[in-house]
Design an enzyme around this catalytic site. Sequence first.
Site, PDB file in Angstrom:
ATOM      1  N   GLU A 185      98.241  67.508  26.505  1.00 61.29           N
ATOM      2  CA  GLU A 185      97.687  66.457  27.371  1.00 61.29           C
ATOM      3  C   GLU A 185      98.628  66.228  28.554  1.00 61.29           C
ATOM      4  O   GLU A 185      99.825  66.018  28.362  1.00 61.29           O
ATOM      5  CB  GLU A 185      97.573  65.174  26.535  1.00 61.29           C
ATOM      6  CG  GLU A 185      96.980  64.001  27.264  1.00 61.29           C
ATOM      7  CD  GLU A 185      96.902  62.751  26.377  1.00 61.29           C
ATOM      8  OE1 GLU A 185      97.824  62.518  25.574  1.00 61.29           O
ATOM      9  OE2 GLU A 185      95.920  62.012  26.501  1.00 61.29           O
ATOM     10  N   LYS A 201     101.081  44.166  19.252  1.00 59.31           N
ATOM     11  CA  LYS A 201     102.295  44.756  19.826  1.00 59.31           C
ATOM     12  C   LYS A 201     101.820  45.636  20.973  1.00 59.31           C
ATOM     13  O   LYS A 201     101.487  46.801  20.781  1.00 59.31           O
ATOM     14  CB  LYS A 201     103.013  45.576  18.745  1.00 59.31           C
ATOM     15  CG  LYS A 201     104.518  45.754  18.929  1.00 59.31           C
ATOM     16  CD  LYS A 201     104.931  46.357  20.249  1.00 59.31           C
ATOM     17  CE  LYS A 201     104.667  47.828  20.364  1.00 59.31           C
ATOM     18  NZ  LYS A 201     104.817  48.341  21.755  1.00 59.31           N
ATOM     19  N   CYS A 240      92.127  58.129  28.425  1.00 60.92           N
ATOM     20  CA  CYS A 240      91.939  59.033  27.285  1.00 60.92           C
ATOM     21  C   CYS A 240      90.544  59.643  27.305  1.00 60.92           C
ATOM     22  O   CYS A 240      90.268  60.567  26.557  1.00 60.92           O
ATOM     23  CB  CYS A 240      92.175  58.300  25.989  1.00 60.92           C
ATOM     24  SG  CYS A 240      90.992  56.984  25.757  1.00 60.92           S
ATOM     25  N   SER A 297      99.654  58.017  21.800  1.00 61.63           N
ATOM     26  CA  SER A 297      99.721  59.476  21.797  1.00 61.63           C
ATOM     27  C   SER A 297      99.686  60.007  20.353  1.00 61.63           C
ATOM     28  O   SER A 297      99.986  59.275  19.405  1.00 61.63           O
ATOM     29  CB  SER A 297     100.980  59.933  22.532  1.00 61.63           C
ATOM     30  OG  SER A 297     102.107  59.276  21.996  1.00 61.63           O
ATOM     31  N   GLU A 348     105.070  48.182  25.992  1.00 65.23           N
ATOM     32  CA  GLU A 348     106.172  47.488  26.665  1.00 65.23           C
ATOM     33  C   GLU A 348     106.208  47.815  28.154  1.00 65.23           C
ATOM     34  O   GLU A 348     107.004  47.266  28.900  1.00 65.23           O
ATOM     35  CB  GLU A 348     107.509  47.835  25.984  1.00 65.23           C
ATOM     36  CG  GLU A 348     107.957  49.289  26.061  1.00 65.23           C
ATOM     37  CD  GLU A 348     107.321  50.199  24.984  1.00 65.23           C
ATOM     38  OE1 GLU A 348     106.135  49.998  24.646  1.00 65.23           O
ATOM     39  OE2 GLU A 348     108.019  51.127  24.517  1.00 65.23           O
ATOM     40  N   ARG A 349     105.323  48.742  28.590  1.00 69.64           N
ATOM     41  CA  ARG A 349     105.345  49.115  30.010  1.00 69.64           C
ATOM     42  C   ARG A 349     104.503  48.159  30.870  1.00 69.64           C
ATOM     43  O   ARG A 349     104.759  47.991  32.048  1.00 69.64           O
ATOM     44  CB  ARG A 349     104.858  50.548  30.186  1.00 69.64           C
ATOM     45  CG  ARG A 349     105.923  51.514  29.701  1.00 69.64           C
ATOM     46  CD  ARG A 349     105.487  52.930  29.864  1.00 69.64           C
ATOM     47  NE  ARG A 349     105.224  53.543  28.575  1.00 69.64           N
ATOM     48  CZ  ARG A 349     104.679  54.735  28.405  1.00 69.64           C
ATOM     49  NH1 ARG A 349     104.318  55.440  29.447  1.00 69.64           N
ATOM     50  NH2 ARG A 349     104.489  55.218  27.214  1.00 69.64           N
ATOM     51  N   PHE A 357      99.773  51.954  27.060  1.00 72.63           N
ATOM     52  CA  PHE A 357      99.895  51.324  28.383  1.00 72.63           C
ATOM     53  C   PHE A 357      98.619  51.426  29.204  1.00 72.63           C
ATOM     54  O   PHE A 357      98.418  50.653  30.129  1.00 72.63           O
ATOM     55  CB  PHE A 357     101.067  51.970  29.160  1.00 72.63           C
ATOM     56  CG  PHE A 357     100.698  53.270  29.832  1.00 72.63           C
ATOM     57  CD1 PHE A 357     100.098  53.281  31.082  1.00 72.63           C
ATOM     58  CD2 PHE A 357     100.921  54.495  29.208  1.00 72.63           C
ATOM     59  CE1 PHE A 357      99.729  54.480  31.695  1.00 72.63           C
ATOM     60  CE2 PHE A 357     100.558  55.685  29.800  1.00 72.63           C
ATOM     61  CZ  PHE A 357      99.965  55.681  31.049  1.00 72.63           C
TER      62      PHE A 357
END
Length: 501
Positions: free
Chosen positions: A386, A176, A284, A229, A179-180, A152
């Site tokens: 994290e 893909k 990140c 992640s 979805e957020r 995301f």
Amino acid sequence: MSGPRDIPHYINGQHVSGASGRHGDVFDPNTGAVQARVGLASADELGRAVEAAKAAQPAWGATNPQRRARVMFRFKELIERDMDDLAWLLATEHGKVVADAKGDIQRGLEVIEFACGIPHLLKGEYTEGAGPGIDVYSMRQPLGVVAGITPFNFPAMIPMWMFGVAIACGNAFILKPSERDPSVPVRLAELMTEAGLPDGVLNVVHGDKEAVDAILHHPDIKAVSFVGSSDIAQYVYVTGAQNGKRVQAMGGAKNHAVILPDADLDQVVRDLIGSAYGSAGERCMALPVAVPVGDKTADELIERLIPEIEKLVPGVSTDPDAVYGPVVTAAHKARVEGYIQMGVDEGAELIIDGRGFTLQGHEDGFFVGPSLFDKVRADMRSYQEEIFGPVLQIVRAKDLEEAARLPSEHPYGNGVAIFTRSGLAAREFASKVNVGMVGVNVPIPVPVAYHTFGGWKRSAFGDTNQHGMEGVRFFTKIKTVTQRWPTGEVSDQAFVIPTMG
Ligand code: NAD
């Protein structure tokens, strides 16, 4: 009253409504309201996108690389034309401020600029006279249908890292996205069509684990690029490889800033504020851990940080004065605040507590105030894991050796930075530290598009980085041809391959 709008898949150049009967909510993180719904694809829907990609790829792969590059040039112009609208859309789904959203798009665009050089990048190697009358050459060919699964936190940049290079190399691509915040990826695909990309070469299929599993098990998908992640990266890497796919899977991060006593502390404070709290810490390559060397450096750093952190008030992501916006979902806000409590329970000293922050008029938004911890220790879980929020943890080190050991021994190894005026110390550190990307007096050492991006240890599974030549290598397979054209003379019969002689 009509409900939230639906965000469609983009398959074969068309918007396609989700048909699985499963949907995900897309929030406006500024208000907490559901602003849209996104269909979560079934394996059948993913299969239809793969069919479209498979039908389109041979002609696209056979299109000469200059023509493929021209589509990339036009795409670049269209993104520049629509930059403001794209950034606004991104800011209102992700929650990063508009200036950060522009940075997200710009960094992706730099990979598109790199991909515009594809005719040059795909050139193979040639050896004349490897044996009598024998020449050897190599060529890079597309893999066919390939897929990208993205997180995301960079809904524009990371899709462009992947599809920019993959499509320029002649592959067809299934994206893909998260979805957020799925709207910007669909807009990017529409712009690729407008730029002249044939239908079916870039498809966007929304979804969750079900769609990811369908990608990992589909026999016609030859390679999967993943960013997200670490546990899921590892799952994608292992499952994709078991199914015979080429996989690169980038994972989470916990990047350290090592601060030597001779560092320019004004610069360090400025850089830490930007890199620990910018984009609400959801990067990140953020620097959520500071490692000052010596108590004097630590005390002075904290004294200078406190007033700057107290000035950091999160705001609505479309407010030009906001330093950073809300985090992406209520669940993520709860997770970040949970880690702050964990730090307290583990005995770290919470100097500034960002929990319980509310923005007037946006009480249901997912805002988290900035937090600062001192006296964090390497054995604490809140240090090992994290957090991915606006939290800076200070771990004091007595000397450079101890400071360098922290990032080197940490389970993640994405990025690290050292702040010093000593060239020798920086050079030694950069050479020895067990981390994939290093900054020397540079807080967010994200390599430029024509170099490559990738961490070490639990920050990346697989051995090929994103973009740069590593990206070209990932999205192509090499073929080597050894050729001889007989002259009809007797000497033809005596030819010997050099290694056999
Ligand atoms: P995430 O792992 O939750 O999701 C990433 C992708 O995996 C999404 O497309 C999601 O739909 C899919 N997914 C989610 N759950 C799944 C499951 N159980 N099985 C299969 N697929 C699943 O990551 P996120 O929260 O969207 O993004 C943040 C994470 O990404 C952070 O850990 C961050 O450090 C990392 N990240 C890493 C890099 C890098 O280059 N190393 C870059 C950006 C973000």
